[in-house]
Design a protein around this motif. Sequence first.
Motif, mmCIF file in Angstrom:
data_model
loop_
_atom_site.group_PDB
_atom_site.id
_atom_site.type_symbol
_atom_site.label_atom_id
_atom_site.label_comp_id
_atom_site.label_asym_id
_atom_site.label_seq_id
_atom_site.Cartn_x
_atom_site.Cartn_y
_atom_site.Cartn_z
ATOM 1 N N MET A 34 40.484 -13.666 -80.576
ATOM 2 C CA MET A 34 41.852 -14.029 -80.870
ATOM 3 C C MET A 34 42.914 -14.350 -79.895
ATOM 4 O O MET A 34 44.392 -14.791 -80.709
ATOM 5 C CB MET A 34 42.424 -12.978 -82.274
ATOM 6 N N SER A 35 43.203 -13.963 -78.915
ATOM 7 C CA SER A 35 44.009 -14.283 -78.355
ATOM 8 C C SER A 35 44.051 -15.238 -78.000
ATOM 9 O O SER A 35 45.072 -16.372 -77.579
ATOM 10 C CB SER A 35 44.222 -12.721 -77.282
ATOM 11 N N ASP A 36 43.048 -16.093 -77.713
ATOM 12 C CA ASP A 36 42.420 -16.977 -77.127
ATOM 13 C C ASP A 36 43.357 -17.858 -78.490
ATOM 14 O O ASP A 36 43.964 -18.927 -77.710
ATOM 15 C CB ASP A 36 41.350 -17.545 -76.770
ATOM 16 N N LEU A 38 45.439 -17.318 -80.424
ATOM 17 C CA LEU A 38 47.032 -17.183 -80.759
ATOM 18 C C LEU A 38 47.016 -17.962 -79.640
ATOM 19 O O LEU A 38 48.144 -19.278 -79.219
ATOM 20 C CB LEU A 38 47.222 -16.256 -80.727
ATOM 21 N N GLN A 55 42.674 -8.950 -88.776
ATOM 22 C CA GLN A 55 43.169 -9.462 -87.160
ATOM 23 C C GLN A 55 42.644 -11.192 -87.587
ATOM 24 O O GLN A 55 43.245 -11.720 -86.982
ATOM 25 C CB GLN A 55 42.888 -8.671 -86.751
ATOM 26 N N ARG A 58 45.372 -12.803 -90.179
ATOM 27 C CA ARG A 58 46.931 -12.583 -89.371
ATOM 28 C C ARG A 58 46.547 -13.636 -88.817
ATOM 29 O O ARG A 58 47.966 -14.011 -88.529
ATOM 30 C CB ARG A 58 47.014 -11.187 -88.903
ATOM 31 N N THR A 59 46.025 -13.666 -87.376
ATOM 32 C CA THR A 59 45.821 -14.555 -86.476
ATOM 33 C C THR A 59 46.093 -15.945 -87.489
ATOM 34 O O THR A 59 46.356 -16.793 -87.004
ATOM 35 C CB THR A 59 44.619 -14.624 -85.793
ATOM 36 N N GLU A 61 47.012 -16.623 -90.050
ATOM 37 C CA GLU A 61 48.677 -16.939 -90.368
ATOM 38 C C GLU A 61 49.264 -16.749 -89.682
ATOM 39 O O GLU A 61 50.617 -18.413 -89.656
ATOM 40 C CB GLU A 61 48.901 -15.309 -90.735
ATOM 41 N N MET A 62 50.019 -16.499 -88.607
ATOM 42 C CA MET A 62 50.654 -16.494 -87.349
ATOM 43 C C MET A 62 49.938 -17.870 -86.502
ATOM 44 O O MET A 62 51.488 -18.719 -86.135
ATOM 45 C CB MET A 62 50.156 -15.460 -85.790
ATOM 46 N N ALA A 63 49.140 -18.088 -86.448
ATOM 47 C CA ALA A 63 48.483 -19.881 -86.004
ATOM 48 C C ALA A 63 49.084 -20.678 -86.340
ATOM 49 O O ALA A 63 49.218 -21.626 -85.747
ATOM 50 C CB ALA A 63 47.835 -20.181 -84.686
ATOM 51 N N ASP A 64 49.233 -20.980 -87.903
ATOM 52 C CA ASP A 64 48.582 -21.503 -88.635
ATOM 53 C C ASP A 64 47.774 -22.593 -89.249
ATOM 54 O O ASP A 64 47.636 -23.523 -89.167
ATOM 55 C CB ASP A 64 50.756 -22.359 -88.121
ATOM 56 N N ARG B 204 56.694 -19.866 -85.864
ATOM 57 C CA ARG B 204 55.707 -20.021 -85.468
ATOM 58 C C ARG B 204 55.131 -19.541 -83.645
ATOM 59 O O ARG B 204 54.033 -18.514 -83.918
ATOM 60 C CB ARG B 204 54.473 -21.902 -85.176
ATOM 61 N N TYR B 211 52.907 -11.091 -82.884
ATOM 62 C CA TYR B 211 52.245 -10.504 -83.101
ATOM 63 C C TYR B 211 51.159 -10.172 -81.973
ATOM 64 O O TYR B 211 51.252 -8.427 -82.105
ATOM 65 C CB TYR B 211 50.734 -11.713 -83.643
ATOM 66 N N GLU B 212 51.469 -10.615 -81.295
ATOM 67 C CA GLU B 212 50.689 -10.147 -79.295
ATOM 68 C C GLU B 212 51.282 -8.156 -79.371
ATOM 69 O O GLU B 212 50.821 -7.412 -78.671
ATOM 70 C CB GLU B 212 50.922 -11.189 -78.590
ATOM 71 N N GLY B 268 38.561 -8.728 -81.186
ATOM 72 C CA GLY B 268 39.687 -9.893 -80.535
ATOM 73 C C GLY B 268 40.520 -10.457 -80.594
ATOM 74 O O GLY B 268 41.359 -10.678 -79.773
#
Lengths: 118, 312
Positions: A34-36, A38, A55, A58-59, A61-64, B204, B211-212, B268
Amino acid sequence: MTLEDVRKILDAEFIACGELLHRDVKTACGSDLMSDVLAFVKPEGLLLTGLTNPQVVRTAEMADLGAVCFVRGKKPDKQTIKLAEAKNIPMLTTPLSMFESCGRLYRDGVVSCFECGK
Amino acid sequence: MTAENKISKVQELVYEIRVGDVMKKNVITVGPQDRMSEFGKILREKRISGTPVVDQGRLMGVISIDDFIRWLAERQEDCPVERKMTKNVRTLYADEPAVQAVNKFDQLGFGRFVVIDRRDEKLVGIITKGDIIEGLLKKLEVDYYDEQTNHRTIQSFFDDVLADKAALFFQYSVTGHDFNKAGETASRIKTTLKRLGIAPQIVRRVAIATYEAEMNLIIYTEGGEIRVRVEPHKILVRVEDSGPGIPDIEKALQPGYSTAPEWVRELGFGAGMGLQNIRKCTSKMGLMSVVGKGTQLRMNISLDDGVASETN
């Protein structure tokens, strides 16, 4: 193409926000990290993943992100599906493997949404 | 929006918009066995200048008003349109970018192209230069509207406050090791900033960075506080916890360096990309830590250079 096209190409089914089937999909990525996602993903892409925890939503959502598709027939738990519904993030599940899913979408004109060096 | 970046926006859009997005669907067609006299009736009734000739969805050719006039002038017998149509029609795929269509219009001087699906080569629509221009204008209008409404709320708020310095402040508590709630704070911050009318690209970036940071609080600490301060030209985020602290900050900032246990990786995360991500999303970032005392992470996201520098 639309999410409905993706559904057909991947023999997939909607598990959340199926009413958004006309949403446009131009780019996609496959990742369990998920970090990649994001870090490198452009907005509105489709995420193919084998991870099914909250998650992922959530990922998205945050990254649209435009939508999430789980590979190898995986399905997240009810809570995660509920979260996706609340955040308006369409989710699909396909019996195909990650490799096969990415291959089919790429063949049909979907390009990568990872922003890597050219 | 200056004139200069409006032009580049159009150039960008020509690549972004697909032929399928702007073409006309519901095309009137004729079959190869339809007679020329019937075709003449369609021309008159529908007030069109030509149609694709289609057999079971497949494009066989195109027949135009010119073909019809030629047939009339030659006073020939009534015949199927397939004998008078143009075969080997130049087509466009629905998934091609609009720029491809623009180039082909220029090269070949045609007024319209038949659009087919790449997979089954079946007819899906028809496109003219006018359709592309209409599509571009619509898209520009939407983008312009977004930009207008996006700046109004927060801007008018700060305009109303008569002060030497004004800011909006909100604070969140994050509980350590609570993975079910991971991401909830970032989500609430994102929703709040959206409601304040901050530009989506900025929202964004703040959302991804917080988030991180929130994940770090949950993975490594007993919990902490996230404070957000919105000023007229920047957003400041401060993330604070009370331990255990980072022994080697330089190492922690290296991409790929991680001390996360396996179970975190299975979620993840914990690939050593978190702080990198935060740095990428912010204009400025500061990290201070004392082992046994705690860690403080400060981020600064400029509202002014944000839109221009955003490549995501």
